[in-house]
Design a protein around this motif. Structure first.
Motif, PDB file in Angstrom:
ATOM      1  N   GLY A   1     -22.235  -6.968  28.074  1.00  0.00           N
ATOM      2  CA  GLY A   1     -22.410  -7.444  29.436  1.00  0.00           C
ATOM      3  C   GLY A   1     -21.986  -6.409  30.471  1.00  0.00           C
ATOM      4  N   GLN A   2     -21.235  -5.391  30.021  1.00  0.00           N
ATOM      5  CA  GLN A   2     -20.841  -4.307  30.919  1.00  0.00           C
ATOM      6  C   GLN A   2     -22.030  -3.380  31.231  1.00  0.00           C
ATOM      7  OE1 GLN A   2     -18.090  -1.476  29.122  1.00  0.00           O
ATOM      8  NE2 GLN A   2     -18.848  -2.057  27.106  1.00  0.00           N
ATOM      9  N   LEU A   3     -23.176  -3.698  30.653  1.00  0.00           N
ATOM     10  CA  LEU A   3     -24.406  -2.941  30.894  1.00  0.00           C
ATOM     11  C   LEU A   3     -25.440  -3.863  31.545  1.00  0.00           C
ATOM     12  CD1 LEU A   3     -24.547  -1.258  27.384  1.00  0.00           C
ATOM     13  CD2 LEU A   3     -23.688  -0.227  29.500  1.00  0.00           C
ATOM     14  N   PRO A   4     -25.185  -4.330  32.781  1.00  0.00           N
ATOM     15  CA  PRO A   4     -26.074  -5.336  33.387  1.00  0.00           C
ATOM     16  C   PRO A   4     -27.512  -4.858  33.544  1.00  0.00           C
ATOM     17  CG  PRO A   4     -24.557  -4.440  35.025  1.00  0.00           C
ATOM     18  CD  PRO A   4     -24.123  -3.909  33.685  1.00  0.00           C
ATOM     19  N   GLN A   5     -27.722  -3.560  33.617  1.00  0.00           N
ATOM     20  CA  GLN A   5     -29.080  -3.043  33.745  1.00  0.00           C
ATOM     21  C   GLN A   5     -29.928  -3.329  32.506  1.00  0.00           C
ATOM     22  OE1 GLN A   5     -26.267  -1.341  33.318  1.00  0.00           O
ATOM     23  NE2 GLN A   5     -26.603   0.771  32.706  1.00  0.00           N
ATOM     24  N   TYR A   6     -29.280  -3.674  31.397  1.00  0.00           N
ATOM     25  CA  TYR A   6     -30.013  -3.969  30.162  1.00  0.00           C
ATOM     26  C   TYR A   6     -29.975  -5.451  29.798  1.00  0.00           C
ATOM     27  CZ  TYR A   6     -29.695   1.055  29.862  1.00  0.00           C
ATOM     28  OH  TYR A   6     -29.784   2.384  30.156  1.00  0.00           O
ATOM     29  N   ALA A   7     -29.395  -6.281  30.645  1.00  0.00           N
ATOM     30  CA  ALA A   7     -29.314  -7.721  30.363  1.00  0.00           C
ATOM     31  C   ALA A   7     -30.723  -8.266  30.124  1.00  0.00           C
ATOM     32  CB  ALA A   7     -28.648  -8.452  31.519  1.00  0.00           C
ATOM     33  N   GLY A   8     -30.885  -8.955  29.029  1.00  0.00           N
ATOM     34  CA  GLY A   8     -32.178  -9.540  28.696  1.00  0.00           C
ATOM     35  C   GLY A   8     -33.195  -8.551  28.161  1.00  0.00           C
ATOM     36  N   ALA A   9     -32.778  -7.288  27.953  1.00  0.00           N
ATOM     37  CA  ALA A   9     -33.703  -6.277  27.434  1.00  0.00           C
ATOM     38  C   ALA A   9     -34.132  -6.631  26.018  1.00  0.00           C
ATOM     39  CB  ALA A   9     -33.047  -4.897  27.452  1.00  0.00           C
ATOM     40  N   GLU A  10     -35.340  -6.260  25.685  1.00  0.00           N
ATOM     41  CA  GLU A  10     -35.898  -6.524  24.353  1.00  0.00           C
ATOM     42  C   GLU A  10     -35.422  -5.446  23.372  1.00  0.00           C
ATOM     43  OE1 GLU A  10     -38.141  -8.807  21.714  1.00  0.00           O
ATOM     44  OE2 GLU A  10     -37.754  -9.231  23.822  1.00  0.00           O
ATOM     45  N   ILE A  11     -34.872  -5.906  22.242  1.00  0.00           N
ATOM     46  CA  ILE A  11     -34.435  -4.991  21.179  1.00  0.00           C
ATOM     47  C   ILE A  11     -35.648  -4.579  20.364  1.00  0.00           C
ATOM     48  CG2 ILE A  11     -33.174  -4.850  18.999  1.00  0.00           C
ATOM     49  CD1 ILE A  11     -31.171  -6.805  20.155  1.00  0.00           C
ATOM     50  N   GLU A  12     -35.786  -3.288  20.149  1.00  0.00           N
ATOM     51  CA  GLU A  12     -36.778  -2.818  19.184  1.00  0.00           C
ATOM     52  C   GLU A  12     -36.161  -2.871  17.791  1.00  0.00           C
ATOM     53  OE1 GLU A  12     -38.620   1.409  18.081  1.00  0.00           O
ATOM     54  OE2 GLU A  12     -39.098   0.780  20.128  1.00  0.00           O
ATOM     55  N   THR A  13     -34.969  -2.257  17.648  1.00  0.00           N
ATOM     56  CA  THR A  13     -34.246  -2.234  16.373  1.00  0.00           C
ATOM     57  C   THR A  13     -32.757  -2.209  16.656  1.00  0.00           C
ATOM     58  OG1 THR A  13     -36.012  -0.867  15.433  1.00  0.00           O
ATOM     59  CG2 THR A  13     -33.974  -1.004  14.178  1.00  0.00           C
ATOM     60  N   MET A  14     -31.992  -2.929  15.829  1.00  0.00           N
ATOM     61  CA  MET A  14     -30.533  -2.915  15.946  1.00  0.00           C
ATOM     62  C   MET A  14     -29.925  -2.885  14.550  1.00  0.00           C
ATOM     63  SD  MET A  14     -28.079  -5.740  17.747  1.00  0.00           S
ATOM     64  CE  MET A  14     -26.342  -5.830  17.412  1.00  0.00           C
ATOM     65  N   PHE A  15     -28.961  -2.013  14.353  1.00  0.00           N
ATOM     66  CA  PHE A  15     -28.154  -1.966  13.137  1.00  0.00           C
ATOM     67  C   PHE A  15     -26.713  -2.248  13.546  1.00  0.00           C
ATOM     68  CE2 PHE A  15     -31.766   0.570  11.831  1.00  0.00           C
ATOM     69  CZ  PHE A  15     -31.917   0.265  10.489  1.00  0.00           C
ATOM     70  N   ALA A  16     -26.079  -3.208  12.892  1.00  0.00           N
ATOM     71  CA  ALA A  16     -24.687  -3.551  13.178  1.00  0.00           C
ATOM     72  C   ALA A  16     -23.965  -3.830  11.869  1.00  0.00           C
ATOM     73  CB  ALA A  16     -24.621  -4.763  14.099  1.00  0.00           C
ATOM     74  N   ASP A  17     -22.646  -3.664  11.900  1.00  0.00           N
ATOM     75  CA  ASP A  17     -21.836  -3.926  10.715  1.00  0.00           C
ATOM     76  C   ASP A  17     -22.050  -5.350  10.225  1.00  0.00           C
ATOM     77  OD1 ASP A  17     -20.579  -1.404  10.641  1.00  0.00           O
ATOM     78  OD2 ASP A  17     -19.099  -2.041  12.124  1.00  0.00           O
ATOM     79  N   GLY A  18     -22.145  -5.502   8.909  1.00  0.00           N
ATOM     80  CA  GLY A  18     -22.266  -6.823   8.311  1.00  0.00           C
ATOM     81  C   GLY A  18     -20.919  -7.521   8.256  1.00  0.00           C
TER      82      GLY A  18
END
Length: 150
Positions: free
Chosen positions: A99-116
């Motif tokens: 949320g500290q990146l309001p310019q990207y709020a609601g942006a569409e993810i193409e790809t995301m990798f996150a820790d399981g």
């Protein structure tokens, strides 16, 4: 994960989780990237290898948006029409507020990798997402990381 690393010849480890390793390609300034392992190891992990191969090595813009020396970092990098948000974590698990990146709020993810969920015990555990909106937060395991391509 970072705290459990030890050298093992029959099951090589790296320091940091799988997502930490992937995120390094966007966080570090590295105009000449390489993969160090047998090519068959990357063929077995095609999803990760294909993503790494698509990460630019030269950027149009770079911004450090959060971090603390020796603890964690979150970077935003852009190349042409693609934006990468990537984080690397130190020894303590943490949640990053996107949320500290309001310019990207609601942006569409193409790809995301996150820790399981088990990345703190098994560094190869990760989850990948294609599509959907940018989440409000992302969790990083100890020695973990994440990378999002918008």
């Amino acid at each position: 994960a970072q705290g459990r690393y030890h050298p093992v010849n029959d099951f090589p480890m790296s320091q940091g989780t799988r997502c930490h390793q992937i995120a390094m390609y966007a966080v570090y300034d590295s105009p000449l990237n390489m993969l160090c392992d047998s090519p068959t190891a990357y063929m077995a992990e095609r999803e990760c290898a294909d993503f790494i191969a698509s990460v630019p090595t030269v950027w149009d813009s770079t911004e450090c948006v959060d971090g603390r020396i020796g603890e964690y970092v979150v970077m935003v990098r852009r190349k042409d029409d693609k934006t990468y948000i990537a984080g690397l974590n130190g020894r303590e698990a943490r949640t990053i507020d996107l949320g500290q990146l309001p310019q990207y709020a609601g942006a569409e993810i193409e790809t995301m990798f996150a820790d399981g969920a088990n990345a703190d015990r098994f560094g190869e555990d990760y989850r990948s997402t294609r599509g959907g909106k940018l989440p409000a937060t992302v969790d990083m395991a100890p020695g973990g990381g994440f990378i999002i391509r918008l």
